[in-house]
Enzyme design. Sequence first.
Site, short mmCIF file in Angstrom:
data_model
loop_
_atom_site.label_atom_id
_atom_site.label_comp_id
_atom_site.label_asym_id
_atom_site.label_seq_id
_atom_site.Cartn_x
_atom_site.Cartn_y
_atom_site.Cartn_z
N THR A 254 54.24 -42.79 -9.58
CA THR A 254 52.91 -42.87 -10.22
C THR A 254 51.95 -42.07 -9.58
O THR A 254 52.11 -41.93 -8.24
CB THR A 254 52.45 -44.33 -10.19
OG1 THR A 254 52.07 -44.61 -8.93
CG2 THR A 254 53.51 -45.49 -10.70
N ASP A 255 50.86 -41.41 -10.28
CA ASP A 255 49.76 -41.04 -9.27
C ASP A 255 49.16 -42.58 -8.80
O ASP A 255 49.65 -43.65 -9.08
CB ASP A 255 48.77 -40.75 -10.51
CG ASP A 255 47.85 -39.44 -9.75
OD1 ASP A 255 47.68 -39.59 -8.57
OD2 ASP A 255 47.20 -39.00 -10.72
#
Length: 538
Positions: free
Chosen positions: A266-267
């Site tokens: 994920t970011d």
Amino acid sequence: MTKEREWQSWSLKKKIGQLFVFGFHGYEPTEQMKKLIAANGIGGTIYFSRNVKDAKQVHKLSGELQSLAKHAGSPPLFVAIDQEGGMVARLVKGVTLMPGNMALGAAGLAEGARETARICGEELRQLGITMNYAPCIDVNNNPENPVINVRSYSDRSDVVAELGAAAVAGYQAARVAATVKHFPGHGDTAVDSHHALPILLHGRERLDAIELKPFRAAIEAGTDCIMTAHVCLPALDPSGEPSTLSEEVITGLLRKELGYDGVVVTDCLEMDAIDKSYGPEQGAIKAIRAGADMVLISHTFEKQWAALEAVAAAVEKGDLTEARINEALDRIMMLKKKLELDEPLLPWTQVEEAIGTEANKAAARRWSEASVTLVKNEGSLLPISRSESTLVLWPEIVPVSVADEMLSGDGSLGSFLTELGANVVERQMNGVNPLADLECFSQIVVVTYDASKHPLERDIACEAVRLAPDRTIAVSVRNPLDLLLYPDVKAYLAVYECRPLALAAAAKALLGDLEPTGKLPLEISAAYPFGWSAAANG
């Protein structure tokens, strides 16, 4: 991935720890980071500028962190960084800083993306950094995008796909995991997901034609990792969930339809697009359930600890299956094995000889110079004369990331022109009367960084063009779309970053010591389309 792996017999706590990448503050491992490694066996860490003094200190830090993991009985850590090149680079001192994506897009050759990524990767690996959150393969097709811009190769999906795949090959040839981002595409947003949740209303046909094309190419190239975007695309998931938390996007589209079986990270979940609506705890649960393998939480220890506990509690309650944890863990551990993370770091004396070499610097300089783009030269204002008096007007805004280079006095355009023998006076735009006594100067060079966001840059450029139309040349040192804000300027040169390498190349081009061969990697207007160069077309 149904075959049993030895790590699937680990405790739940140990398994879950491997699914997290955490950042910390400081040049040495903090007590909080030591606790996260010792108590939870986290899977990786990320370096920001706050963790970096120079290459020697980073080499030492990487060794210390891996020693902590080994002492805790945990697998080696992924050590990640955002070293995209150009304006996005956490590590500058002691290494070879490569041109950024849009500069490479202007150079226009896959060879440039591949070679610069390989050299960058080789130097990162020497410093114990094994995962680069690059390349950015978003298509820069929204002039109002506040966060992608020059981090993209181009506004053309085919160009982004070709150069992005080449960069993946370069990084991974150096045994550094490439992480293409931001899936399924962040290029056409007008909102920065650090501050709010962008929503893209494009239909599936359009997404296939533009946004998804570079990701298909990266998957075909064998990218080790893909980073998700905190972007809502109703055409892919009508529920309104951000892509990072969407099972339809990660499992449905990325895994099943596009066939990707590498690591999905994920970011950062502390970005407002997630943090304000979900929080990192629920965000982590949702992301893993959706199909993400690794969760990035970059800043706050309390949020990191809470997310670890929340995921464990979710498994125990049945809200998240251990099978999903095992699936993610499998991908993580297989990538760690592939990268040979247990390989010890070489001593600093050997590393120092292998990074920032003259050969590497020459490659960086070659590709930076290949990016310089002459967009306009009406009235043959270029090249400028060394002997004539020249005023250089420098932008009001100096990005923090390059402030030390700019303010040291040896990193401005004026300093490079002076070094090449030009007769230069340089003034800051926000100084007192920067346009005073223009009549005393035969040549005026106006430098802008991002004039659409900084009105003083726009106003000074427009006023210089109005007062001295036959003596004013503009140089864009970031956003080439600045030309739209002072369209009457007769000569316009674009480089795509204000790093010293690009400024040195711009100085050479201004003086005629370098023939600009770069071409616009995006459309500025109908008069200046994609692929335009006044040097080639003028």
